[in-house]
Structure formats: C-alpha cells, structure tokens
Design a protein around this motif. Structure first.
Motif, PDB file in Angstrom:
ATOM      1  N   ASP A 114      49.942 -46.975 -41.853  1.00  0.00           N
ATOM      2  CA  ASP A 114      48.259 -48.397 -42.004  1.00  0.00           C
ATOM      3  C   ASP A 114      49.655 -49.173 -41.665  1.00  0.00           C
ATOM      4  OD1 ASP A 114      47.317 -45.836 -42.336  1.00  0.00           O
ATOM      5  OD2 ASP A 114      46.695 -45.483 -44.308  1.00  0.00           O
ATOM      6  N   ALA A 115      51.032 -49.783 -42.466  1.00  0.00           N
ATOM      7  CA  ALA A 115      51.700 -50.877 -42.593  1.00  0.00           C
ATOM      8  C   ALA A 115      51.531 -51.620 -41.336  1.00  0.00           C
ATOM      9  CB  ALA A 115      52.220 -50.761 -42.778  1.00  0.00           C
ATOM     10  N   VAL A 116      52.402 -50.401 -39.927  1.00  0.00           N
ATOM     11  CA  VAL A 116      51.961 -50.720 -38.987  1.00  0.00           C
ATOM     12  C   VAL A 116      50.909 -51.593 -38.233  1.00  0.00           C
ATOM     13  CG1 VAL A 116      52.986 -50.457 -36.417  1.00  0.00           C
ATOM     14  CG2 VAL A 116      54.157 -49.427 -38.201  1.00  0.00           C
ATOM     15  N   ARG A 117      50.130 -50.568 -38.504  1.00  0.00           N
ATOM     16  CA  ARG A 117      48.225 -51.275 -37.539  1.00  0.00           C
ATOM     17  C   ARG A 117      48.019 -52.407 -38.182  1.00  0.00           C
ATOM     18  NH1 ARG A 117      46.838 -48.778 -33.359  1.00  0.00           N
ATOM     19  NH2 ARG A 117      47.277 -47.232 -34.184  1.00  0.00           N
ATOM     20  N   GLU A 118      47.852 -52.124 -39.648  1.00  0.00           N
ATOM     21  CA  GLU A 118      47.795 -53.495 -40.593  1.00  0.00           C
ATOM     22  C   GLU A 118      49.043 -54.984 -40.428  1.00  0.00           C
ATOM     23  OE1 GLU A 118      47.198 -51.842 -44.411  1.00  0.00           O
ATOM     24  OE2 GLU A 118      45.363 -50.750 -43.534  1.00  0.00           O
ATOM     25  N   GLY A 119      49.845 -55.385 -40.072  1.00  0.00           N
ATOM     26  CA  GLY A 119      50.627 -56.064 -39.366  1.00  0.00           C
ATOM     27  C   GLY A 119      51.640 -56.177 -40.636  1.00  0.00           C
ATOM     28  N   PHE A 120      51.792 -55.489 -41.606  1.00  0.00           N
ATOM     29  CA  PHE A 120      52.295 -55.067 -42.699  1.00  0.00           C
ATOM     30  C   PHE A 120      52.376 -56.279 -43.626  1.00  0.00           C
ATOM     31  CE2 PHE A 120      55.295 -53.463 -39.075  1.00  0.00           C
ATOM     32  CZ  PHE A 120      55.757 -52.521 -39.799  1.00  0.00           C
ATOM     33  N   GLY A 121      50.654 -56.519 -43.634  1.00  0.00           N
ATOM     34  CA  GLY A 121      50.403 -57.313 -44.977  1.00  0.00           C
ATOM     35  C   GLY A 121      50.192 -58.570 -44.431  1.00  0.00           C
ATOM     36  N   ALA A 122      49.401 -59.347 -45.603  1.00  0.00           N
ATOM     37  CA  ALA A 122      49.553 -61.460 -45.346  1.00  0.00           C
ATOM     38  C   ALA A 122      50.346 -62.001 -46.393  1.00  0.00           C
ATOM     39  CB  ALA A 122      47.970 -61.251 -45.422  1.00  0.00           C
ATOM     40  N   ASP A 123      51.334 -61.025 -46.893  1.00  0.00           N
ATOM     41  CA  ASP A 123      52.213 -62.327 -48.174  1.00  0.00           C
ATOM     42  C   ASP A 123      52.982 -61.891 -47.672  1.00  0.00           C
ATOM     43  OD1 ASP A 123      52.950 -59.022 -47.959  1.00  0.00           O
ATOM     44  OD2 ASP A 123      54.863 -59.631 -49.465  1.00  0.00           O
ATOM     45  N   ALA A 124      53.993 -63.678 -47.725  1.00  0.00           N
ATOM     46  CA  ALA A 124      55.653 -64.024 -47.415  1.00  0.00           C
ATOM     47  C   ALA A 124      56.613 -63.177 -46.975  1.00  0.00           C
ATOM     48  CB  ALA A 124      55.831 -64.900 -48.346  1.00  0.00           C
ATOM     49  N   ALA A 125      56.831 -61.351 -47.202  1.00  0.00           N
ATOM     50  CA  ALA A 125      57.595 -60.372 -47.032  1.00  0.00           C
ATOM     51  C   ALA A 125      57.074 -60.319 -46.077  1.00  0.00           C
ATOM     52  CB  ALA A 125      57.681 -59.755 -48.905  1.00  0.00           C
ATOM     53  N   GLY A 126      55.390 -60.364 -45.377  1.00  0.00           N
ATOM     54  CA  GLY A 126      55.212 -59.224 -44.195  1.00  0.00           C
ATOM     55  C   GLY A 126      56.439 -58.977 -43.258  1.00  0.00           C
ATOM     56  N   GLU A 127      56.569 -60.488 -42.503  1.00  0.00           N
ATOM     57  CA  GLU A 127      57.706 -60.340 -41.857  1.00  0.00           C
ATOM     58  C   GLU A 127      58.689 -60.039 -42.061  1.00  0.00           C
ATOM     59  OE1 GLU A 127      60.126 -64.078 -41.446  1.00  0.00           O
ATOM     60  OE2 GLU A 127      58.782 -65.215 -43.066  1.00  0.00           O
ATOM     61  N   ASP A 128      59.792 -59.608 -43.204  1.00  0.00           N
ATOM     62  CA  ASP A 128      60.960 -58.910 -43.353  1.00  0.00           C
ATOM     63  C   ASP A 128      60.461 -57.509 -43.354  1.00  0.00           C
ATOM     64  OD1 ASP A 128      61.960 -61.258 -44.703  1.00  0.00           O
ATOM     65  OD2 ASP A 128      60.538 -61.568 -46.069  1.00  0.00           O
ATOM     66  N   ARG A 129      58.670 -56.678 -44.018  1.00  0.00           N
ATOM     67  CA  ARG A 129      59.092 -55.243 -43.765  1.00  0.00           C
ATOM     68  C   ARG A 129      58.489 -54.483 -42.670  1.00  0.00           C
ATOM     69  NH1 ARG A 129      55.757 -56.451 -48.062  1.00  0.00           N
ATOM     70  NH2 ARG A 129      54.227 -56.990 -47.450  1.00  0.00           N
ATOM     71  N   PHE A 130      58.411 -56.229 -41.291  1.00  0.00           N
ATOM     72  CA  PHE A 130      58.237 -55.640 -40.162  1.00  0.00           C
ATOM     73  C   PHE A 130      59.544 -55.713 -39.470  1.00  0.00           C
ATOM     74  CE2 PHE A 130      58.489 -57.318 -35.915  1.00  0.00           C
ATOM     75  CZ  PHE A 130      57.925 -57.201 -35.227  1.00  0.00           C
ATOM     76  N   ASP A 131      60.940 -56.283 -40.021  1.00  0.00           N
ATOM     77  CA  ASP A 131      61.991 -56.576 -39.295  1.00  0.00           C
ATOM     78  C   ASP A 131      62.359 -55.129 -39.923  1.00  0.00           C
ATOM     79  OD1 ASP A 131      62.158 -58.731 -37.656  1.00  0.00           O
ATOM     80  OD2 ASP A 131      62.371 -59.816 -39.320  1.00  0.00           O
ATOM     81  N   SER A 132      62.381 -54.795 -40.834  1.00  0.00           N
ATOM     82  CA  SER A 132      63.246 -53.684 -41.713  1.00  0.00           C
ATOM     83  C   SER A 132      62.486 -52.337 -41.065  1.00  0.00           C
ATOM     84  CB  SER A 132      63.240 -53.125 -43.268  1.00  0.00           C
ATOM     85  OG  SER A 132      61.556 -52.710 -43.195  1.00  0.00           O
ATOM     86  N   VAL A 133      61.894 -52.313 -40.175  1.00  0.00           N
ATOM     87  CA  VAL A 133      61.087 -51.166 -39.652  1.00  0.00           C
ATOM     88  C   VAL A 133      61.719 -51.422 -38.655  1.00  0.00           C
ATOM     89  CG1 VAL A 133      59.274 -50.027 -38.188  1.00  0.00           C
ATOM     90  CG2 VAL A 133      58.780 -50.779 -40.776  1.00  0.00           C
ATOM     91  N   ILE A 134      61.490 -52.089 -37.406  1.00  0.00           N
ATOM     92  CA  ILE A 134      62.790 -53.079 -35.987  1.00  0.00           C
ATOM     93  C   ILE A 134      64.139 -51.948 -36.611  1.00  0.00           C
ATOM     94  CG2 ILE A 134      62.758 -54.040 -34.580  1.00  0.00           C
ATOM     95  CD1 ILE A 134      59.765 -53.282 -34.763  1.00  0.00           C
ATOM     96  N   GLY A 135      64.175 -53.205 -37.249  1.00  0.00           N
ATOM     97  CA  GLY A 135      66.067 -52.395 -37.242  1.00  0.00           C
ATOM     98  C   GLY A 135      66.488 -50.895 -37.265  1.00  0.00           C
ATOM     99  N   LEU A 136      65.257 -50.564 -38.339  1.00  0.00           N
ATOM    100  CA  LEU A 136      65.770 -48.777 -38.608  1.00  0.00           C
ATOM    101  C   LEU A 136      65.272 -48.544 -36.590  1.00  0.00           C
ATOM    102  CD1 LEU A 136      65.312 -46.005 -40.018  1.00  0.00           C
ATOM    103  CD2 LEU A 136      63.111 -46.621 -40.558  1.00  0.00           C
ATOM    104  N   LEU A 137      64.259 -48.188 -36.003  1.00  0.00           N
ATOM    105  CA  LEU A 137      63.949 -48.137 -35.112  1.00  0.00           C
ATOM    106  C   LEU A 137      65.004 -48.474 -33.937  1.00  0.00           C
ATOM    107  CD1 LEU A 137      60.746 -48.752 -34.652  1.00  0.00           C
ATOM    108  CD2 LEU A 137      61.095 -46.438 -35.690  1.00  0.00           C
ATOM    109  N   GLY A 138      66.075 -49.509 -34.097  1.00  0.00           N
ATOM    110  CA  GLY A 138      67.485 -49.893 -33.278  1.00  0.00           C
ATOM    111  C   GLY A 138      68.344 -48.931 -33.761  1.00  0.00           C
ATOM    112  N   LEU A 139      68.432 -48.978 -35.306  1.00  0.00           N
ATOM    113  CA  LEU A 139      69.300 -47.780 -35.537  1.00  0.00           C
ATOM    114  C   LEU A 139      69.256 -46.435 -35.283  1.00  0.00           C
ATOM    115  CD1 LEU A 139      72.282 -47.156 -37.687  1.00  0.00           C
ATOM    116  CD2 LEU A 139      70.171 -47.113 -38.957  1.00  0.00           C
ATOM    117  N   ILE A 140      68.056 -45.970 -35.044  1.00  0.00           N
ATOM    118  CA  ILE A 140      67.978 -44.427 -34.989  1.00  0.00           C
ATOM    119  C   ILE A 140      68.658 -44.745 -33.472  1.00  0.00           C
ATOM    120  CG2 ILE A 140      66.097 -42.365 -34.740  1.00  0.00           C
ATOM    121  CD1 ILE A 140      65.065 -43.554 -37.459  1.00  0.00           C
TER     122      ILE A 140
END
Length: 307
Positions: free
Chosen positions: A248-274
C-alpha cells in the motif's frame, strides 16, 4: 537471513529502515519503520539469530588524501578512535578553523566559500581531493557529495557526523559485533549469525540497478506513486513479496509528509542490497589499496569514476 536498509539524516524523524527476511521461497519485506536507537535496532535484528546485512545511506570511509600519513591502518580503526572526541565532529564555521582534526565545513553559508578552498585548508589540493573514488561521477550517475562537506541539499557530511559520532564510533569502541564492508572482506564471507555486516548503499545508484526510472522528483509524492509498477517489478525480479502495508505504501507514494522520500529511499536501498546478496549484482570492489583500507565503496556499484 535478514536484509535491511536505513535512510539516514541528522533528524531522527527522517531516519527510516526497511527490513526483509529471506526464507526458502524468497524474501518477505515489511513497510518502513523509524530507526529509533540504532544500537537497539541492530541488537533486535541480531537477536533473531540470522545473519544481518544492513545497508546505510551515509559515507563509510574518508578520501585517500585525508588518510595519507595517518597512524591507523585503515578506516575502521580510525573510526573506532573517534569515540569520545566531539571536537572532531564540530563543524568549522570558517576556513581558518578547518584542520585534519576538525575537517567538517561549513557550519553556515559564507560568501565566497568554495569546496576548492575547503580542500586546500585540509591539504587535499583541489576540490576533487575532498571526494572518494565512489563519490565521483560515473558514466551511469552524477557525483555524490564529499564526506566532509556539510552545506546544501547535495551534502552527506551531516549524516556522517550523526552516525559516526552518536552510534558507530562508540559502538565499535565498545566491541559491538559490526563488520564494515568492504574493509573487513567480501560481503558474503562476512555474513554470520551474531554479526551485522554494514555496507554503504546509495539509493540513487540502487535505482539504476533496479531498472527504475523516476520521473520528476522523489520529493514529490505523485512522482513516487508513478514509479509504483517499476518498484513492484524490481521486487518480483528479486523474489521479494511485500507485506500488505508495504504494498500500500508503494502504491500510495509513501505518504504526503516530509519523510515520504526517506521511506522511498529505504525501500530502494533494500532492493539494491538484496540484489547483491542474491547475486543479481556483483560484490565488486576495485583492486585499489586505498579503497579497501580507507575510502570504501558503494555496494553494487561497478562503474569507475570518469576521471
């Protein structure tokens, strides 16, 4: 195995971590959560009894020119020795206060300041001397920020200060079970129960590894949401099944608050690590003594600097 990636900031409210656990059929990834106390966070992951690979969006290493002549054999010993030395992390307000024992600069914007002048104050020649090899532009991505520079949007110095001073230096000095890649060896060989292997992961690099093209800006929720299908495709290629909250977070763009970009980056970094853990990307480190001892490298990066 446990894989996690933390997006870092000086503001604890903008430090988010995404965690995935590998089973016989692939990975199960959870929605990003706040990092909180990093020592406690790592201890909780290690308590599960599986090897832990932790990606960090912050510098792990210093430029080779800065390391030249130091008594320590490498970055890990240097970092351990910074425990209890707050003066090293005090950001210099003027160039006259910059030194090898106070390298971070500037504390605020000053007319006429340049990275070249900063490099000269540290005895590193021109502005290029501030950057590690992995910070420099490649044919695949623009340059990252120098380790000791602390001003503007394109800087990583403040994240380095927050992590090194408040967590990594005291943790290493206290004997925390951390192994820093690539200084301690290859990623796969370091993985073992009871040990957290820490590696520098650059989300902008991981985006390219995952084949995700982000239109617009990651700071805009609509642009993050528009990349949802590409993110899901990258998950499928890595056998990553997202929990409902993450889907749901991916589909919704990780939220409207200022930390949305940080949540996005944490997931992208995780995929890179995996991708590196599962062999989709190589555990590559250039055959360069300064990189392996002092500068470090970005996990999954294979492109060398243009210059």
């Amino acid at each position: 195995m446990i894989a996690a990636h933390a997006d870092w900031s000086t503001d604890p409210r903008k430090r988010w971590i995404s965690i995935a656990r590998r089973g016989p059929d692939g990975w199960r990834a959870e929605a990003p959560v706040p990092v909180g106390d990093p020592s406690a966070m790592v201890a909780a992951l290690l308590a599960e009894g599986a090897p832990v690979a932790l990606g960090l969006d912050l510098p792990l290493g210093v430029p080779r020119g800065f390391a030249a002549g130091r008594a320590e054999p490498g970055f890990v010993d240097f970092l351990r020795g910074l425990a209890g030395r707050p003066g090293f992390f005090a950001v210099a307000p003027t160039l006259t206060e910059v030194s090898r024992e106070r390298p971070f600069y500037p504390a605020r914007g000053v007319k006429g300041m340049t990275r070249a002048a900063h490099a000269q104050a540290l005895g590193l020649g021109d502005a290029g001397g501030l950057s590690r090899w992995c910070d420099r532009a490649t044919a695949e991505r623009p340059a990252g920020a120098p380790v000791f520079w602390t001003l503007g949007a394109n800087q990583s110095g403040k994240a380095a200060i927050a992590a090194w001073r408040d967590w990594l230096a005291p943790g290493l000095a206290a004997g925390a079970p951390y192994a820093l890649w690539p200084f301690a060896g290859g990623l796969h060989g370091l993985l073992a129960p009871g040990r957290a292997v820490l590696a520098e992961v650059y989300p902008a690099e991981a985006l390219r590894h995952c084949g995700i093209v982000l239109g617009g800006s990651k700071r805009v929720r609509a642009d993050r949401a528009a990349a949802a299908e590409a993110v899901f495709a990258a998950m499928a290629a890595r056998r990553v099944v997202p929990a409902t909250a993450l889907h749901d977070a991916v589909r919704e763009g990780f939220g409207a608050d200022a930390a949305g970009e940080d949540r996005f980056d944490s997931v992208i970094g995780l995929l890179g690590l995996i991708g590196v853990l599962d062999g989709l990307r190589p555990d590559f480190v250039p055959e360069d003594a300064a990189i392996r001892a002092w500068e470090g490298w970005v996990l999954g990066q294979t492109a060398l600097p243009r210059a």
